[in-house]
Design a protein around this motif. Sequence first.
Motif, mmCIF file in Angstrom:
data_model
loop_
_atom_site.group_PDB
_atom_site.id
_atom_site.type_symbol
_atom_site.label_atom_id
_atom_site.label_comp_id
_atom_site.label_asym_id
_atom_site.label_seq_id
_atom_site.Cartn_x
_atom_site.Cartn_y
_atom_site.Cartn_z
ATOM 1 N N THR A 23 0.802 -1.216 0.000
ATOM 2 C CA THR A 23 0.000 0.000 0.000
ATOM 3 C C THR A 23 0.837 1.269 0.000
ATOM 4 N N GLN A 24 0.216 2.336 -0.403
ATOM 5 C CA GLN A 24 0.719 3.677 -0.146
ATOM 6 C C GLN A 24 0.663 3.893 1.373
ATOM 7 N N MET A 25 1.446 4.837 1.877
ATOM 8 C CA MET A 25 1.411 5.136 3.307
ATOM 9 C C MET A 25 0.008 5.542 3.744
ATOM 10 N N PHE A 26 -0.302 5.266 4.983
ATOM 11 C CA PHE A 26 -1.555 5.713 5.588
ATOM 12 C C PHE A 26 -1.293 5.911 7.071
ATOM 13 N N PHE A 27 -2.086 6.768 7.690
ATOM 14 C CA PHE A 27 -1.905 7.080 9.106
ATOM 15 C C PHE A 27 -3.107 6.672 9.950
ATOM 16 N N ILE A 84 -0.049 -5.887 1.667
ATOM 17 C CA ILE A 84 0.929 -5.553 2.692
ATOM 18 C C ILE A 84 0.796 -4.079 3.089
ATOM 19 N N PRO A 85 0.580 -3.799 4.378
ATOM 20 C CA PRO A 85 0.494 -2.404 4.822
ATOM 21 C C PRO A 85 1.867 -1.749 4.852
ATOM 22 N N ALA A 86 1.920 -0.491 4.444
ATOM 23 C CA ALA A 86 3.184 0.253 4.423
ATOM 24 C C ALA A 86 3.018 1.570 5.170
ATOM 25 N N LEU A 87 3.992 1.891 6.008
ATOM 26 C CA LEU A 87 3.901 3.052 6.890
ATOM 27 C C LEU A 87 5.101 3.973 6.713
ATOM 28 N N LYS A 88 4.863 5.241 7.012
ATOM 29 C CA LYS A 88 5.941 6.213 7.084
ATOM 30 C C LYS A 88 5.722 7.073 8.324
ATOM 31 N N PRO A 89 6.674 7.094 9.259
ATOM 32 C CA PRO A 89 6.484 7.909 10.460
ATOM 33 C C PRO A 89 6.670 9.393 10.183
ATOM 34 N N PHE A 90 5.871 10.219 10.841
ATOM 35 C CA PHE A 90 6.061 11.663 10.787
ATOM 36 C C PHE A 90 7.435 12.005 11.340
ATOM 37 N N SER A 91 8.105 12.998 10.745
ATOM 38 C CA SER A 91 9.421 13.380 11.259
ATOM 39 C C SER A 91 9.658 14.882 11.289
ATOM 40 N N THR A 92 8.838 15.678 10.573
ATOM 41 C CA THR A 92 9.029 17.132 10.578
ATOM 42 C C THR A 92 7.680 17.845 10.634
ATOM 43 N N LEU A 93 7.687 19.056 11.153
ATOM 44 C CA LEU A 93 6.475 19.879 11.185
ATOM 45 C C LEU A 93 5.956 20.144 9.777
ATOM 46 N N LEU A 153 3.226 18.025 7.857
ATOM 47 C CA LEU A 153 1.795 18.155 8.116
ATOM 48 C C LEU A 153 1.082 18.729 6.895
ATOM 49 N N ALA A 154 1.774 19.569 6.143
ATOM 50 C CA ALA A 154 1.214 20.126 4.915
ATOM 51 C C ALA A 154 1.687 19.365 3.686
ATOM 52 N N VAL A 155 2.943 18.918 3.708
ATOM 53 C CA VAL A 155 3.541 18.318 2.511
ATOM 54 C C VAL A 155 2.978 16.934 2.200
ATOM 55 N N LEU A 156 2.821 16.083 3.215
ATOM 56 C CA LEU A 156 2.384 14.719 2.950
ATOM 57 C C LEU A 156 0.986 14.647 2.326
ATOM 58 N N PHE A 169 1.287 13.135 -1.335
ATOM 59 C CA PHE A 169 0.876 11.731 -1.410
ATOM 60 C C PHE A 169 -0.634 11.538 -1.310
ATOM 61 N N HIS A 170 -1.380 12.635 -1.150
ATOM 62 C CA HIS A 170 -2.843 12.580 -1.155
ATOM 63 C C HIS A 170 -3.374 11.630 -0.077
ATOM 64 N N VAL A 171 -2.827 11.786 1.135
ATOM 65 C CA VAL A 171 -3.288 11.011 2.281
ATOM 66 C C VAL A 171 -3.838 11.956 3.340
ATOM 67 N N ASP A 172 -4.810 11.462 4.098
ATOM 68 C CA ASP A 172 -5.381 12.245 5.189
ATOM 69 C C ASP A 172 -4.574 12.050 6.469
ATOM 70 N N ILE A 173 -4.464 13.096 7.241
ATOM 71 C CA ILE A 173 -3.821 13.015 8.543
ATOM 72 C C ILE A 173 -4.924 12.983 9.602
ATOM 73 N N PRO A 174 -4.994 11.929 10.412
ATOM 74 C CA PRO A 174 -6.046 11.869 11.436
ATOM 75 C C PRO A 174 -6.002 13.088 12.349
ATOM 76 N N GLU A 175 -7.157 13.497 12.810
ATOM 77 C CA GLU A 175 -7.255 14.703 13.629
ATOM 78 C C GLU A 175 -6.352 14.629 14.861
ATOM 79 N N GLU A 176 -6.354 13.486 15.541
ATOM 80 C CA GLU A 176 -5.551 13.346 16.750
ATOM 81 C C GLU A 176 -4.057 13.454 16.451
ATOM 82 N N LEU A 177 -3.600 12.844 15.352
ATOM 83 C CA LEU A 177 -2.191 12.942 14.986
ATOM 84 C C LEU A 177 -1.832 14.382 14.635
#
Length: 328
Positions: A212-216, A238-247, A250-253, A257-265
């Motif tokens: 998969t593409q990354m997802f959060f 197969i699930p694929a992940l990428k951890p957040f690493s920079t402020l 929050l806008a770039v990903l 990559f056209h993915v949503d960032i969960p509200e809590e994250l």
Amino acid sequence: MKVIDIIKEAEAAGRCRFAFELLPPLKGDDITTLFATVDRLKRFDPAYINVTYHREDVKYVERPDGLLERRIASKRPGTVAISAAIQARYGIEVVPHLICGGFSAYDTEDALIDLNFMGINNVLALRGDTLRGEHSFRPTQGGHSHADELVSQIVAMNQGRMLDAEVDSVHPTDFCIGVAGYPEKHAEAPNAVCDIERLKRKVDTGADYIVTQMFFDNGKYFDFVERCRKAGIAVPIIPALKPFSTLRQLAVLPQTFHVDIPEELARRVERCTDNAQVRKVGVEWAVEQCRELKEAGAPVIHFYTMGKADNIENIAEAVFGEPQIQKR
């Protein structure tokens, strides 16, 4: 060993394996930094290592007459050679990426022949990105427009068929073929239903598994798997992940990559005052994701490293515990 067999072994053993992706070094760099990343992560007994292939880049150079000249060059060459170097040095299965963009069908055939000669029998078949400055994907002359066409060519070589029909006594290849799936829909798909239909076309053509593409949000992944199964897609996903690493991510990903960032994250990241705090949040969130995915029976969890091992090493230590290589 084929990736599909690695997945099946993990499923049979009720074991979750670790896998990750590497970027080739920038042109002009050497391979030592890449090896250093593998050295740090190999203790978690990676099931396989993906090596990305990057579309050539466009740049404009000013000529002596003041006009701009358009030039196309690759910034990160060497995917095939790097894959061979890793497999020879570490004995770990590698999965080089093959893309449609920048390749004619004959170029693809030559790359597959090289991989076959080097004993590499896993590939990830992708369409690849649009060339910078172009609004839509345009295939190379004589190349493929979609990943399913690339899969079809690989399958043909596995069956002993090459582009030149007059070639006698063709020795069949034996490639295991992975393809990409998008839990939140490919950016160019008109809707989720069409996206699943296009994915099924790749599987029906001959793909052995999906990564998969990354997802959060794990809910997006579980829903995606359910929709795939209902559509008749039975291969492992197969699930694929990428951890957040920079402020900035929050806008770039979401944009890239056209993915949503969960509200809590998003809230956790926004409360951070520097990137060190963001990395900590990113690791914690990814660990939470991994534990749920393991509990759900994922045979492999794949990580996008972006060439950096720190975050992934921290996550692997928390999720996979003691180095798995000792448990074989």
